[in-house]
Design a protein around this motif. Structure first.
Motif, short mmCIF file in Angstrom:
data_model
loop_
_atom_site.label_atom_id
_atom_site.label_comp_id
_atom_site.label_asym_id
_atom_site.label_seq_id
_atom_site.Cartn_x
_atom_site.Cartn_y
_atom_site.Cartn_z
N LEU A 150 0.88 -1.26 -0.04
CA LEU A 150 -0.08 0.04 -0.02
C LEU A 150 0.84 1.22 -0.05
CD1 LEU A 150 -2.71 -0.90 2.67
CD2 LEU A 150 -3.04 -0.79 0.05
N ALA A 151 1.93 1.19 0.70
CA ALA A 151 2.68 2.53 0.69
C ALA A 151 3.47 2.75 -0.59
CB ALA A 151 3.70 2.12 1.95
N CYS A 152 3.72 1.61 -1.14
CA CYS A 152 4.48 1.69 -2.72
C CYS A 152 3.36 2.26 -3.37
CB CYS A 152 4.83 0.24 -3.04
SG CYS A 152 6.69 -0.39 -2.04
N TRP A 153 2.13 1.65 -3.54
CA TRP A 153 1.21 2.12 -4.36
C TRP A 153 1.05 3.77 -4.24
CZ3 TRP A 153 -3.69 4.06 -3.01
CH2 TRP A 153 -4.55 4.29 -3.92
N TRP A 154 0.93 4.14 -2.83
CA TRP A 154 0.59 5.53 -2.49
C TRP A 154 1.64 6.52 -3.00
CZ3 TRP A 154 -3.62 7.96 -1.06
CH2 TRP A 154 -3.45 9.33 -0.77
N ARG A 155 2.98 5.81 -2.72
CA ARG A 155 4.16 6.61 -3.35
C ARG A 155 4.23 6.84 -4.76
NH1 ARG A 155 9.39 5.31 -4.75
NH2 ARG A 155 10.99 6.80 -4.31
#
Length: 512
Positions: A150-155
C-alpha cells in the motif's frame, strides 16, 4: 558449542577467542556412560591436519559407532554419498570451526548424557513453540507485506513525475561538469534495444544486464541497465558516470552517455563486438583465435590502460576489479578496460587506503586487500599479474584441471619457474610463439603477484619491462600458493576445489 565454555571469559568478552573452549562442569565426558552426539549445523569442519582420521565405505550410523567406540573421539562428520571420503573422525582438540548461514556440513560433537538430555528437551520445546507461534507470525508477515504494498502504491500515485529525485540531481551536477556527456531519453533507449529484448542481451551481473542497441543514427551501443532489485548498483552507477566521463584512452571503454528516468538508471557505452577477453581465453574453441602476437598486444594494451589510470590521467584511479571478464575486445581485438563501478580516486600524494567494504573478485584480489581491506595501485598490479598468467596459459588462476589439483595457477607457474621449465605453462593451442617474449611476460607476471606489495613493480616499470627496454629482476615468493597439505586452502571432501574460486564480482565480504 554444547557442553563447552570459553577458557577465558575475559578474553572471550573482548572478542579474543584464541584461548579456545573447555568442557563445562555439566559437559565433562564419562566414556560409555550415556555419551552421545549433538549436531552443529552448517559449519566449516575442524582442521583435518591434526588428529583427523578418514575412512571410506561407511554409512552415517557406522561412522557414529566408530567414534562412539573410542573414548578419545571428540567429534565425527559423515559425508555419505557426498564425496570420496565417507567418514571423518577427530581424536584431538577441535580447531578452526566456522559457522555459516547457508553452506557447510553438519558436525556431530560428543557430549555426556546430561548435556545430551538437556539438548533434546530444548529441541522438543523449540518445536512446540514454533508450532504455537507459526500462525501469529505468519499473520504479522502478511500484514507487513500488505502495508508495504500500500505504501509503494501511494508513493507511486503521488509522485510528481516532472520532479527530480536526489540521484537525478547529482547526475545533473555531473553533467554540468562534463558537458560532453550526452543524456538519452528513455524512449530512444527502449527503441534501440527493441524493448530490452532477450535476443539483444550481452550479459548480466549483480548490477543488472547489458544489452546491444542501435541508435537512430545507426551507431551500435551497449546499454548497461541497472536492475531495480539490485542490492548494489546505485553507488556503482554514479561512480561510473563520474569517472568514465573524465577518462579518455584507447584502452578504456568509452562512455557515450546515460539515461535517467524515474527508477531507470542506464549507461550507454561504446559497443564491443568481440565481448570480453575471458570469452576467448577459457573457451576451448575460440582461444585458438588468439595467437601469441595478438595475446602480447592485448597484454601491452591492458598495461597501457592501467598506467593511464594510475599515472597519466587527470585523476589517479584504482580500478579494484581488474579481471579478464572486465577486459573487452573491439572489432580489431584491441583490449579496453571496463566496469569502473568499484573504482576509487586517489589524491596525487596518496599511496593507499583502507576499507571495511571489500569489493572485487576472488582469484584476482591481492592478499593485503582480501585480508585487511588495504588497497593501492599495487592491488591493481597484482590483478594484472593474474591476467597475464591467464593470457599466457589459457587457464584460470583457480583452474581445477591443472596437473596437480591442489595447486592454483600461481603455484604451478612458480613451481615450474623454480625448475627452469616455466614455458611448460604456455597454452597448448599456441602453435608458435617467441620464447623470449613469453618468458619475459611470465617473469613480469610473477613480479606482479609477489606477496609483499612493496616488492611489486609500478605500472610504468612494467610497461618498460614488457617492451624490453629494461630487464626484469628475479621475482620473490608469490601470494596465494595453495597446497593440499596446508589444511586450510583445500577441502579434503572436494579435493579439486579451492575455497577461493569465484568468477563473480562481490561488493561486500565479511570476515571468514
Amino acid at each position: 558449542m554444547e557442553g563447552y565454555v570459553p577458557n577465558s571469559i575475559s578474553d572471550w568478552n573482548h572478542k579474543n577467542g584464541s584461548g579456545g573452549c573447555v568442557s563445562n562442569r555439566l559437559g565433562l565426558l564419562k566414556c560409555g556412560d550415556g555419551d552421545g552426539f549433538v549436531k552443529v549445523a552448517r559449519v566449516k569442519y575442524p582442521d583435518t591436519s591434526i588428529g583427523a582420521l578418514s575412512k571410506s565405505g561407511m554409512s552415517a550410523k557406522e561412522c557414529e559407532q566408530e567414534c562412539l567406540r573410542n573414548c578419545s573421539c571428540t567429534a565425527y562428520l559423515s559425508t555419505e554419498n557426498e564425496g570420496p571420503v565417507d567418514c571423518l573422525t577427530w581424536y584431538d582438540d577441535l580447531m578452526d570451526i566456522k559457522m555459516y548461514t547457508e553452506i557447510g556440513q553438519d558436525l556431530y560433537v560428543r557430549v555426556n548424557a546430561t548435556v545430551l538430555a538437556a539438548n533434546a528437551r530444548r529441541s522438543e520445546g523449540f518445536l512446540e513453540r514454533r508450532r504455537m507461534l507459526a500462525i501469529p507470525i505468519l499473520s504479522a508477515v502478511l500484514a507487513l507485506v500488505l502495508i508495504i504494498m500500500l505504501a509503494c502504491w501511494w508513493r507511486k500515485k503521488n509522485r510528481n513525475t516532472k520532479g527530480i529525485d536526489f540521484v537525478e540531481a547529482e547526475e545533473l551536477v555531473e553533467k554540468q561538469r562534463h558537458p560532453e556527456l550526452q543524456f538519452f531519453d528513455l524512449d530512444t533507449i527502449v527503441a534501440a534495444t527493441d524493448h530490452f529484448s532477450r535476443v539483444n542481451e550481452l550479459g548480466h551481473g549483480g548490477f543488472g544486464s547489458v544489452y546491444k542497441g542501435q541508435l537512430p543514427n545507426e551507431q551500435k551501443v551497449a546499454v548497461k541497465r541497472l536492475s531495480q532489485t539490485s542490492g548494489q548498483g546505485i553507488e556503482e552507477f554514479k561512480n561510473e558516470v563520474a569517472l568514465i566521463a573524465r577518462l579518455q584512452h584507447r584502452n578504456l571503454v568509452k562512455l557515450l552517455g546515460c539515461c535517467i528516468k524515474g527508477e531507470e538508471r542506464m549507461l550507454v557505452l561504446e559497443y564491443m563486438p568481440n565481448k570480453s577477453l575471458n570469452s576467448f581465453l577459457f573457451d576451448n574453441t575460440r582461444r585458438s583465435f588468439l595467437d601469441w602476437e595478438k595475446r602480447f598486444e592485448i597484454i601491452n594494451g591492458i598495461a597501457r590502460g592501467i598506467l593511464y589510470l594510475h599515472q597519466d590521467s587527470r585523476l589517479r584511479i584504482i580500478h579494484r576489479d581488474l579481471k579478464t571478464s572486465n577486459i573487452l575486445l573491439d572489432a580489431e581485438m584491441n583490449p579496453k578496460i571496463s566496469d569502473f563501478g568499484m573504482a576509487r580516486i586517489f589524491h596525487r600524494d596518496q599511496l593507499q587506503d583502507k576499507t571495511s567494504r571489500i569489493v572485487g573478485t576472488y582469484g584476482y584480489m591481492s592478499p593485503e586487500y582480501a585480508v585487511f581491506g588495504r588497497f593501492s595501485m599495487k592491488s591493481d598490479v597484482f590483478s594484472f599479474g593474474i591476467i597475464m598468467l591467464e593470457i599466457v596459459s589459457g587457464r584460470k588462476n583457480n583452474d581445477s584441471d591443472l596437473e596437480d589439483p591442489s595447486m592454483n595457477l600461481i603455484g604451478r607457474v612458480w613451481e615450474l619457474w623454480g625448475k627452469g621449465r616455466a614455458l611448460d605453462i604456455v597454452d597448448s593451442t599456441l602453435k608458435s610463439y617467441q620464447p623470449n617474449e613469453v618468458m619475459r611476460c611470465i617473469q613480469v607476471a610473477l613480479l606482479c603477484v609477489q606477496e609483499d606489495s612493496k616488492d611489486r613493480p609500478a605500472m610504468s616499470a612494467i610497461v618498460f619491462m614488457l617492451s624490453g627496454e629494461s630487464s626484469p629482476p628475479l621475482p620473490k615468493h608469490p601470494a596465494f600458493v595453495y597446497r593440499r597439505d596446508s589444511g586450510i586452502d583445500v577441502d579434503p571432501l572436494l579435493p579439486n576445489r579451492s575455497y577461493s574460486i569465484n568468477d563473480l564480482t562481490i561488493t561486500t565480504m565479511e570476515a571468514r
